[in-house]
Design an enzyme around this catalytic site. Structure first.
Site, PDB file in Angstrom:
ATOM      1  N   GLY A  83       4.648   2.518   0.555  1.00 45.31           N
ATOM      2  CA  GLY A  83       4.415   2.556   1.989  1.00 45.31           C
ATOM      3  C   GLY A  83       5.570   1.907   2.723  1.00 45.31           C
ATOM      4  N   GLN A  91       9.702  -2.245   9.590  1.00 48.77           N
ATOM      5  CA  GLN A  91      10.459  -2.641   8.407  1.00 48.77           C
ATOM      6  C   GLN A  91      11.861  -2.049   8.400  1.00 48.77           C
ATOM      7  OE1 GLN A  91       6.975  -1.616   5.651  1.00 48.77           O
ATOM      8  NE2 GLN A  91       8.075  -3.237   4.539  1.00 48.77           N
ATOM      9  N   HIS A 125      -2.247  -2.578   4.663  1.00 51.57           N
ATOM     10  CA  HIS A 125      -0.971  -3.294   4.519  1.00 51.57           C
ATOM     11  C   HIS A 125       0.041  -2.785   5.546  1.00 51.57           C
ATOM     12  CE1 HIS A 125       2.239  -5.207   1.903  1.00 51.57           C
ATOM     13  NE2 HIS A 125       2.954  -4.389   2.660  1.00 51.57           N
ATOM     14  N   GLU A 126       0.185  -1.472   5.631  1.00 46.46           N
ATOM     15  CA  GLU A 126       1.199  -0.900   6.525  1.00 46.46           C
ATOM     16  C   GLU A 126       0.804  -1.045   7.998  1.00 46.46           C
ATOM     17  OE1 GLU A 126       3.355  -0.453   3.232  1.00 46.46           O
ATOM     18  OE2 GLU A 126       4.033  -0.402   5.306  1.00 46.46           O
ATOM     19  N   CYS A 142       5.739  -6.232  -1.272  1.00 49.87           N
ATOM     20  CA  CYS A 142       6.227  -5.606  -0.039  1.00 49.87           C
ATOM     21  C   CYS A 142       7.738  -5.415  -0.131  1.00 49.87           C
ATOM     22  CB  CYS A 142       5.873  -6.493   1.152  1.00 49.87           C
ATOM     23  SG  CYS A 142       6.359  -5.837   2.754  1.00 49.87           S
ATOM     24  N   LEU A 143       8.200  -4.285   0.358  1.00 42.54           N
ATOM     25  CA  LEU A 143       9.640  -4.018   0.354  1.00 42.54           C
ATOM     26  C   LEU A 143      10.402  -5.017   1.216  1.00 42.54           C
ATOM     27  CD1 LEU A 143       9.529  -0.123   0.559  1.00 42.54           C
ATOM     28  CD2 LEU A 143      10.073  -1.524  -1.439  1.00 42.54           C
ATOM     29  N   HIS A 145       1.711  -4.341   9.378  1.00 42.63           N
ATOM     30  CA  HIS A 145       3.119  -4.442   9.794  1.00 42.63           C
ATOM     31  C   HIS A 145       3.291  -4.056  11.260  1.00 42.63           C
ATOM     32  CE1 HIS A 145       5.464  -5.525   6.278  1.00 42.63           C
ATOM     33  NE2 HIS A 145       4.863  -4.608   5.535  1.00 42.63           N
TER      34      HIS A 145
END
Length: 163
Positions: free
Chosen positions: A48, A53, A132-133, A90-91, A136
């Site tokens: 994701g 991000q 999660h996304e 997480c990225l 953000h």
């Protein structure tokens, strides 16, 4: 399409902590953003990616938990049920993983790239990825909700979300 730079928490990028703006119009720039985000997510081996991000404060998310690409524009969680605890990464937070409590099932209302409203019924790992996304988009990072940090054997050190 182009790879975008993924912002990292360690550099204290302010975009990661700001609330994103709703998308008012779906135009060629937004479609390019969606394409670039998908390419960036896949290249980073993530499941994701949210627009903040990559430094864009718009309410846009891409997800693929192995069932095909899902694009969410202006997503809103309209229903939650149950709970589950999973290990997330997480990225934007490479090298860390932690246990997080999320709903077991969610329904997300969003728009697609054709500006059509739809509802996504998600459970299990897809529900985790959606939550999660979408977090953000509100300037929240999974580390804000971590119950316990964990070390993963043979973990993917690029910080992608882990099952």
């Amino acid at each position: 399409m182009a790879l975008r730079n993924i912002l990292k928490v360690e550099t204290e990028e302010p975009a990661l902590r700001k609330r994103s703006r709703e998308v008012a119009m779906i135009d060629s720039r937004l479609l390019t953003l969606l394409d670039d985000m998908a390419e960036t997510m896949y290249a980073a081996q993530g499941v994701g990616l949210a627009a903040p991000q990559v430094g864009v404060l718009k309410r846009v998310v891409v997800i693929d938990v192995g069932e095909g690409l899902i694009e969410l524009i202006n997503p809103v969680i309209v229903y939650c049920k149950g709970e589950q605890i999973n290990i997330e990464g997480c990225l934007s937070v490479p090298g860390k993983n932690g246990k997080v409590k999320r709903p077991e099932k969610v329904i997300v209302r969003a728009r697609n790239r054709k500006n059509e409203v739809f509802e996504l019924k998600a459970e299990g790992w897809l529900a985790v990825a959606c939550c999660h996304e979408i977090d953000h988009l509100d300037g929240k990072i999974y580390t804000d909700k971590v119950i316990e940090y964990v070390e993963l054997e043979n973990s993917n050190q690029n910080g992608s979300e882990a099952k």
